[in-house]
Design an enzyme around this catalytic site. Structure first.
Site, PDB file in Angstrom:
ATOM      1  N   ASP A  24     -50.288 -23.519  23.843  1.00  0.00           N
ATOM      2  CA  ASP A  24     -48.832 -23.238  23.120  1.00  0.00           C
ATOM      3  C   ASP A  24     -49.118 -22.849  21.839  1.00  0.00           C
ATOM      4  OD1 ASP A  24     -46.228 -23.490  22.292  1.00  0.00           O
ATOM      5  OD2 ASP A  24     -46.076 -25.024  24.216  1.00  0.00           O
TER       6      ASP A  24
ATOM      7  N   GLU B  44     -41.096 -17.422  24.009  1.00  0.00           N
ATOM      8  CA  GLU B  44     -39.887 -17.983  24.393  1.00  0.00           C
ATOM      9  C   GLU B  44     -38.860 -17.152  23.546  1.00  0.00           C
ATOM     10  OE1 GLU B  44     -38.162 -22.322  23.956  1.00  0.00           O
ATOM     11  OE2 GLU B  44     -39.354 -21.466  22.106  1.00  0.00           O
TER      12      GLU B  44
ATOM     13  N   ASP C 217     -44.134 -20.341  21.132  1.00  0.00           N
ATOM     14  CA  ASP C 217     -42.867 -21.116  20.742  1.00  0.00           C
ATOM     15  C   ASP C 217     -41.980 -20.174  19.866  1.00  0.00           C
ATOM     16  OD1 ASP C 217     -41.797 -23.599  21.009  1.00  0.00           O
ATOM     17  OD2 ASP C 217     -41.912 -23.531  18.672  1.00  0.00           O
TER      18      ASP C 217
ATOM     19  N   HIS D 270     -40.342 -28.629  29.132  1.00  0.00           N
ATOM     20  CA  HIS D 270     -40.292 -29.585  28.544  1.00  0.00           C
ATOM     21  C   HIS D 270     -38.959 -29.720  27.718  1.00  0.00           C
ATOM     22  CE1 HIS D 270     -41.718 -26.773  26.042  1.00  0.00           C
ATOM     23  NE2 HIS D 270     -41.431 -27.531  24.797  1.00  0.00           N
ATOM     24  N   ASP D 271     -38.117 -28.618  27.786  1.00  0.00           N
ATOM     25  CA  ASP D 271     -36.788 -28.833  26.800  1.00  0.00           C
ATOM     26  C   ASP D 271     -35.673 -28.635  27.910  1.00  0.00           C
ATOM     27  OD1 ASP D 271     -38.255 -28.375  24.464  1.00  0.00           O
ATOM     28  OD2 ASP D 271     -38.001 -26.123  24.691  1.00  0.00           O
TER      29      ASP D 271
HETATM   30  O1  TEU Z   1     -38.052 -24.535  21.571  1.00  0.00           O
HETATM   31  C1  TEU Z   1     -37.022 -23.635  20.941  1.00  0.00           C
HETATM   32  C2  TEU Z   1     -35.703 -23.709  21.304  1.00  0.00           C
HETATM   33  O2  TEU Z   1     -34.932 -22.743  21.286  1.00  0.00           O
HETATM   34  C3  TEU Z   1     -34.959 -25.133  21.524  1.00  0.00           C
HETATM   35  O3  TEU Z   1     -34.576 -25.199  20.355  1.00  0.00           O
HETATM   36  C4  TEU Z   1     -34.264 -25.223  22.803  1.00  0.00           C
HETATM   37  O4  TEU Z   1     -33.367 -24.327  22.346  1.00  0.00           O
HETATM   38  C5  TEU Z   1     -33.933 -26.479  22.917  1.00  0.00           C
HETATM   39  O5  TEU Z   1     -35.000 -27.469  22.734  1.00  0.00           O
HETATM   40  C6  TEU Z   1     -33.148 -26.771  24.118  1.00  0.00           C
HETATM   41  O6  TEU Z   1     -32.692 -28.156  24.140  1.00  0.00           O
HETATM   42  C7  TEU Z   1     -39.044 -24.603  21.289  1.00  0.00           C
HETATM   43  C8  TEU Z   1     -39.846 -25.855  21.984  1.00  0.00           C
HETATM   44  O7  TEU Z   1     -40.173 -25.433  23.370  1.00  0.00           O
HETATM   45  C9  TEU Z   1     -39.330 -27.161  21.529  1.00  0.00           C
HETATM   46  O8  TEU Z   1     -39.764 -28.201  22.270  1.00  0.00           O
HETATM   47  C10 TEU Z   1     -39.546 -27.138  19.862  1.00  0.00           C
HETATM   48  O9  TEU Z   1     -38.777 -28.378  19.824  1.00  0.00           O
HETATM   49  C11 TEU Z   1     -38.755 -26.048  19.290  1.00  0.00           C
HETATM   50  O10 TEU Z   1     -39.302 -24.699  19.788  1.00  0.00           O
HETATM   51  C12 TEU Z   1     -39.337 -26.226  17.766  1.00  0.00           C
HETATM   52  O11 TEU Z   1     -40.792 -25.980  18.093  1.00  0.00           O
END
Ligand code: TEU
Ligand code: CA
Length: 555
Positions: free
Chosen positions: A97, A250, A199, A326-327
């Site tokens: 990542d 992403e 990310d 994970h999100d």
């Molecule tokens: O997520 C980016 C992102 O756009 C998130 O704000 C997403 O919209 C949200 O988590 C959905 O609920 C990335 C990573 O995947 C996330 O885990 C991190 O917290 C974030 O970037 C900051 O690095």
């Protein structure tokens, strides 16, 4: 097709919650190593491992303080190098990542940067004076709630953070910052890493006019800044291309119609991107409560979005396919039925995703149908959840605690972050110590051991799907056509390669559904199915029944 990742199936590991081997309650690198045989058995080709670098863990590692050090919580650098080598021996590639839109505020670069306006690191971040009344430079919001600007008393300026105040945004305008990042990538390449998940890569370029957003503390300024393509192309030329590293970025705001600007191979930017479009089909657009304003999922919407990505990127790029990470919440809890039809539902979502053109990403636990949790508010860990609760419920008061909690149970990120459920022993076989985050109490029924022993095993269906993707060219190369786009229960599409026709059919409802008349005219060979009783195309589709059928002739 020379690119290895086009035929690959990926598996995402959230290390903190995967497997703990030294019994401190936190998943670790040796836990990943221990499970390589499991992953090989599943059949996946590559791992995307969420951040394991040194980090204060304000955002579970998405706040990196040293990109070249493994956090001791996860293990040592040596163990990481060993993991890479061992994975390679199992023919599994490793994708790390890449978190380079921001660092942790504990990163040496930021510690130096905040000291003064004229040291080597001063311009590594985005610093601005306040307005004449001392307030923040503009009204941009942080994704975790409140302002995107925090005041730093030592430097006497504001710094920008799209996420937590402990995650200051890097200044990509500064060529030294970019060089430091490329160098870090070369460092990991030298250790054998095969590629990167990037990310929020589409946030790296900022609008330097810093215009206000239409509403206070919203985040629409965060995406696709003016120099984004230029920076990504430069990174491609400096690292990705010469060292043949694979990339998946992403990309929260990309639309199917402009995605090719990031992934068209001719442009030499990224190999794939993760779209967010299909993840928003259960969200009220433009609502004052942001991502917590939910509506029920609209199947025609979901189909049309997935189909538009299939068609728009045909010959102009390559799709990354996912329902979970994970999100994201567990898809069967979010859009399906995770109780009565858990097996059918999990396998139906798997079949419709893996039947598409692109590279599928499986998230840990998805392969055994893990579900959302219904914890009390106090039991959750996620900084996004806590920050948003403060903002929407306590400050803005546009949601009640009950409404917020209801949304949390549907879509919060923590739904995907509970420890992996391996077996029925204490703590789901994740750890012998109390895990850092509560195990889903349903682990006694839902776990790897039970699932693998089941006649109806979700894991086994994933194995079959992965085998199909490896052996059948039509899945990687065939064209795509969505059928019956407006049907509110059925998800049906066709793949075609030369004279070969495959149909992917799924009943995404809890009622029996008729198979459309034209399709009952086909005689077919079933390539995969989640209903063992299915043997022709005459019988109605059972709730969440799904299969892939190859046309052998017409009646
Ligand atoms: O997520 C980016 C992102 O756009 C998130 O704000 C997403 O919209 C949200 O988590 C959905 O609920 C990335 C990573 O995947 C996330 O885990 C991190 O917290 C974030 O970037 C900051 O690095
Ligand atoms: Ca551990």
């Amino acid at each position: 097709m020379s690119e290895w990742w086009k035929r690959a199936v990926f598996y995402q590991i959230y290390p903190k919650s995967f497997r703990d081997t030294n019994n401190d309650g936190i998943g670790d690198l040796n836990g990943i190593r221990e499970k390589l045989p499991y992953l090989r058995e599943l059949g996946i080709d590559a791992l995307w491992i969420s951040p394991i670098y040194l980090s204060p863990q304000v955002d579970n590692g998405y706040d990196v303080s040293d990109y070249r050090q493994i956090d001791p919580m996860f293990g040592t650098n040596q163990e990481m190098y060993q993991l890479i080598d061992e994975a390679h021996e199992w023919n599994i590639k490793i994708v790390m990542d890449f978190v380079a839109n921001h660092t942790s505020d504990q990163c040496l670069w930021f510690q130096e940067s905040r000291k003064s306006k004229d040291n080597f690191f001063s311009d590594f971040y985005i610093w601005k004076d306040g307005k004449s009344d001392g307030s923040a430079p503009n009204n941009w919001g942080s994704s975790f709630g409140g302002s995107a600007w925090s005041w730093d008393a030592s430097r006497q300026q504001y710094y920008l953070h799209y996420y937590a105040k402990e995650q200051p945004d890097l200044n990509w305008e500064n060529p030294t910052v970019r060089e430091y990042i490329y160098d870090m990538m070369r460092f990991w390449k030298a250790k054998g890493v095969d590629g990167w998940r990037m990310d929020v890569i589409t946030s790296i370029s900022k609008n330097l006019d810093f215009p206000n957003n239409p509403r206070d503390f919203t985040t629409e300024n965060q995406q696709n800044g003016p120099r984004m393509h230029e920076f990504i192309h430069e990174m491609n030329q400096e690292v990705l291309k010469p060292f043949r590293m694979m990339s998946v970025g992403e990309s929260p705001a990309a639309k199917s119609t402009d995605a090719h600007l990031l992934v068209d191979p001719k442009r030499e930017e990224l190999d794939m991107i993760f779209t967010f479009e299909h993840m928003h089909v259960d969200r009220k657009k433009g609502d004052i409560n942001g991502r917590w304003a939910l509506k029920s999922m609209d199947l025609p919407d979901l189909k049309k979005i997935l189909a538009s990505w299939q068609t728009e990127l045909r010959d102009k790029g390559w799709n990354a396919l996912y329902f979970e990470n994970h999100d994201r919440a567990r898809v069967i809890s979010r859009w399906g039925n995770d109780e009565r039809y858990r097996y059918e539902c999990a396998t139906a979502f798997a079949i419709i995703l893996h039947g598409l053109q692109g590279t599928p990403f499986i998230y840990q636990g998805e392969e055994i149908g893990m579900t959302n949790t219904k914890f009390e508010l106090e039991e959750y860990e996620d900084i996004e959840l806590r920050g948003n609760y403060e903002f929407y419920v306590e400050q803005q008061k546009t949601m009640s605690k009950e409404e917020f909690l209801k949304a949390v149970h549907k879509i919060s990120r923590d739904n995907a972050r509970t420890p992996m459920q391996w077996d029925q022993s204490a703590n789901a076989g994740f750890s012998q110590a109390q895990p850092w985050f509560k195990v889903n109490p349903n682990y006694t029924q839902i776990n790897v051991a039970v699932d693998q022993a089941n006649e109806k095993s979700i894991f086994k269906l994933y194995q079959e799907l992965i085998r199909l993707r490896h052996s059948e060219r039509i899945l990687t190369e065939g064209s795509f056509e969505l059928l019956y786009p407006n049907d509110r229960a059925l998800f049906i599409y066709q793949r075609k390669l030369e004279q070969e026709y495959w149909y992917i059919l799924a009943n995404m409802s809890e009622e029996y559904q008729k198979i459309p008349k034209e399709l009952t005219e086909l005689v077919g060979e079933f390539k995969i199915k989640n209903n063992s009783e299915r043997s022709d195309l005459m019988e109605d589709l059972a709730p969440y029944e799904a299969f892939i059928v190859r046309r052998t002739s017409l009646k």
